[in-house]
Design an enzyme around this catalytic site. Structure first.
Site, PDB file in Angstrom:
ATOM      1  N   SER A 121       7.731  -0.986   0.420  1.00  0.00           N
ATOM      2  CA  SER A 121       7.159  -1.886   1.409  1.00  0.00           C
ATOM      3  C   SER A 121       7.911  -3.217   1.415  1.00  0.00           C
ATOM      4  O   SER A 121       9.125  -3.239   1.578  1.00  0.00           O
ATOM      5  CB  SER A 121       5.663  -2.076   1.137  1.00  0.00           C
ATOM      6  OG  SER A 121       5.009  -2.635   2.247  1.00  0.00           O
ATOM      7  N   ASP A 159       3.987   6.545   8.539  1.00  0.00           N
ATOM      8  CA  ASP A 159       3.740   5.211   7.998  1.00  0.00           C
ATOM      9  C   ASP A 159       3.583   4.201   9.134  1.00  0.00           C
ATOM     10  O   ASP A 159       4.454   4.101  10.003  1.00  0.00           O
ATOM     11  CB  ASP A 159       4.916   4.804   7.108  1.00  0.00           C
ATOM     12  CG  ASP A 159       4.657   3.531   6.307  1.00  0.00           C
ATOM     13  OD1 ASP A 159       3.623   2.868   6.534  1.00  0.00           O
ATOM     14  OD2 ASP A 159       5.500   3.209   5.443  1.00  0.00           O
TER      15      ASP A 159
END
Length: 567
Positions: free
Chosen positions: A210, A489
């Site tokens: 991330s 995602d």
């Protein structure tokens, strides 16, 4: 009295990323981090148990908390690396302790150091990755040292005595990258001080997921002589101010009936809040949220449930089931709570006021079940708690008094400062094109989502996203930089796999520049792992096992290139 629950927090680690208040973030989202609680599996050495028998180290570790297995260490690093940059004036010549943990139990001479950047969270939450998951797999396969490195201004790694806006000036991506390089060049691992395990004498590899995935991508570009290779998993390498696309993968991959029903329910509320305001009090009252003063705060609470998409994980121990629980509620064919039947006539009137005059029978049920879900999940837990907290205190982002708190216990300030100054990622409903219904309310605007920037830091302008995108953004590429993303995602739209990247986010994957999309995966699913006795025929899922195996193989190949002297 204001509490942390009354702060709008956006985090790449949060599941309901767009609109979680601080305490809700603390209580719910940290349980949904892509981490595992368990311990590494190694039976190479043994201890004696209390009865004098042999007890494998792996069993002993399974019974212990990670913090008891891996002692914390600190390295003194500069507060300010860039004395020629006016951004950091007044400059500092001081140092602070940057915390880290390591596992050298697999180390053999010539092995690499593999650094997991912990990102925007307390580093202790990443310790399980020393025990199982990709970091453990890489450490074992390469006879290396696994490291979890805490990020400045998180956990205990604070360079300044408080978190005032003035003292947050050293919290930038460039300073964090310099920390990573300084660590690799200067660390001395306890028990191995007699060995030179610094870069560039030793091969250093980086991994992050991330925000941390973006960091390790950037560190490969900025400090290629220090980090020989890095893996950026779900790396958000493109900073975006209005990231309304965050919810589009939910639209694309979520259950059709759930998404269709949810968007209509949000649309009903939006139509009343924006166009038929005389019904607002009745609408809030139907949800039990009449205690919320501001309409945008109310709209935010209604938008919370869809955020559970990011918390989905293949590992049952860390999976957040709330998204599918919510979908199950609003698509259930009959009333879940029969007590709500008394509200049927009122709800039908609200549906008509919200622009759905054809909602006469069956569609009333989803709205009643939606109301019941909101009440059970977000209203009653506040009203029934012992904290004597109002709904405004729990969910409002308009409390300026609280935003003024800046002592070190106000650790919620760190990540908002980063997204207010450099990263953006405000997930709005207002930015969604008019040709589709948004998954969150259109009242969630840039102005609303950036209230924290104004109130907490006196920042009224958009962030300097060029400070991030100068590294390549969507199109970042470099030898021995691996790009790994999840197909489903919500952060994929800020990664090199975004459809906005060159060639629509499609590249040829090679050993030197791996470019892999994990089928069915959400947020850095490759980071997780199981102990051998926890695996099943379906866990880990085949796509995760496949990409982890590829990651191990290309890192081993990179290590051979390092040993061969390849620059």
């Amino acid at each position: 009295m204001a509490t942390k629950r009354g702060v709008l927090i956006l985090s790449l680690l949060a599941t309901a990323v767009s609109s979680l208040s601080s305490a809700r973030f603390k209580e719910d989202s940290l349980l949904r981090l892509a981490v595992v609680s368990g311990v590494r599996n190694s039976a190479r050495s043994v201890d004696h148990d209390a009865q004098g028998g042999l007890l494998s180290r792996s069993i002993r570790k399974r019974e212990a908390e990670p913090t008891s297995i891996y002692p914390e260490h600190n390295i003194s690093v500069p507060i300010d690396y860039f004395h020629n940059d006016t951004l950091y004036e007044p400059h500092s010549n001081g140092t602070f302790n940057l915390r880290y943990w390591f596992d050298a139990s697999y180390y053999k001479d010539g092995g690499p150091v593999i650094v997991l950047q912990s990102g925007e969270t307390d580093g202790t939450g990443r310790l399980p990755f020393l025990q199982k998951g990709l970091l453990h797999q890489l450490t074992q396969a390469t006879n290396g040292i696994g490291v979890v490195l805490e990020h400045r201004y998180y956990g205990t790694s604070f360079p300044t005595p408080d978190l005032s806006t003035k003292n947050l000036r050293f919290l930038t991506t460039d300073q964090a990258l310099a920390d990573m390089a300084y660590f690799a060049r200067n660390v001395a691992f306890e028990g191995l001080e007699h060995k030179d395990l610094t870069a560039p004498a030793t091969a250093y590899f980086g991994y992050g997921g991330s925000y941390a995935g973006a960091l390790v991508a950037f560190v490969r570009l900025v400090y290629p002589e220090v980090y020989y290779g890095t893996i950026s998993s779900s790396g958000v390498t493109e900073a975006i101010w209005d990231f309304w696309r965050y919810y589009e993968p939910v639209r694309e991959y979520g259950p059709r009936d759930c998404i269709s029903t949810h968007t209509k329910l949000i649309d009903v509320a939006d139509n009343i809040l924006r166009n038929n305001t005389k019904y607002i009090s009745r609408l809030k009252g139907a949800f039990g949220l009449e205690g919320i003063t501001y309409d945008d705060d109310f709209a935010q609470v209604l938008s919370f449930p869809i955020g559970g998409w990011q918390g989905r994980n293949w590992d049952p121990e860390v999976n957040d089931p709330s998204f599918y629980e919510y979908c199950g509620n609003i698509t259930y064919p009959s009333l879940i709570n029969n007590a709500t039947a008394n509200s049927t006539a009122n709800i039908r009137q609200l549906l008509i006021a919200g622009g759905y005059s054809n909602f006469t029978s069956a569609p009333t049920v989803p709205m009643l079940n939606f109301i019941n879900y909101i009440q059970q999940t977000y209203v009653l837990p506040i009203l029934d708690s012992d904290e004597d907290e109002t709904l405004d205190q729990a969910y409002s982002t308009h409390n300026q008094t609280f935003y003024g708190l800046n002592d070190l216990s106000q650790d919620w300030r760190s990540w908002p400062y980063q997204y207010c100054t450099q990263w953006g990622f405000l997930q709005t409903g207002s930015g969604v094109p008019a040709d589709r219904l948004p998954l969150v309310s259109r009242l969630l605007t840039l102005e609303y989502n950036s209230l924290i920037c104004r109130y907490a830091f006196n920042i009224t302008s958009p962030p300097d996203t060029n400070a991030i995108n100068k590294y390549g953004g969507f199109d970042i590429a470099y030898p021995r930089l691996a790009i790994i993303d999840g197909e489903e995602d919500p952060w994929r739209g800020a990664s090199p796999h975004s459809g906005l990247a060159k060639n629509g986010g499609n590249r040829t994957s090679t050993k030197e520049e791996p470019f892999l999309l994990v089928r069915g995966a959400v947020h850095h699913w490759d980071e997780n792992g199981l102990f051998p006795n926890e695996t099943t025929t379906t866990l880990p899922p085949a796509p995760v096992k496949e990409v982890q195996a590829q990651e191990v193989e290309f890192v081993k190949a990179w290590l051979e290139e390092f040993r061969a002297g390849k620059p």
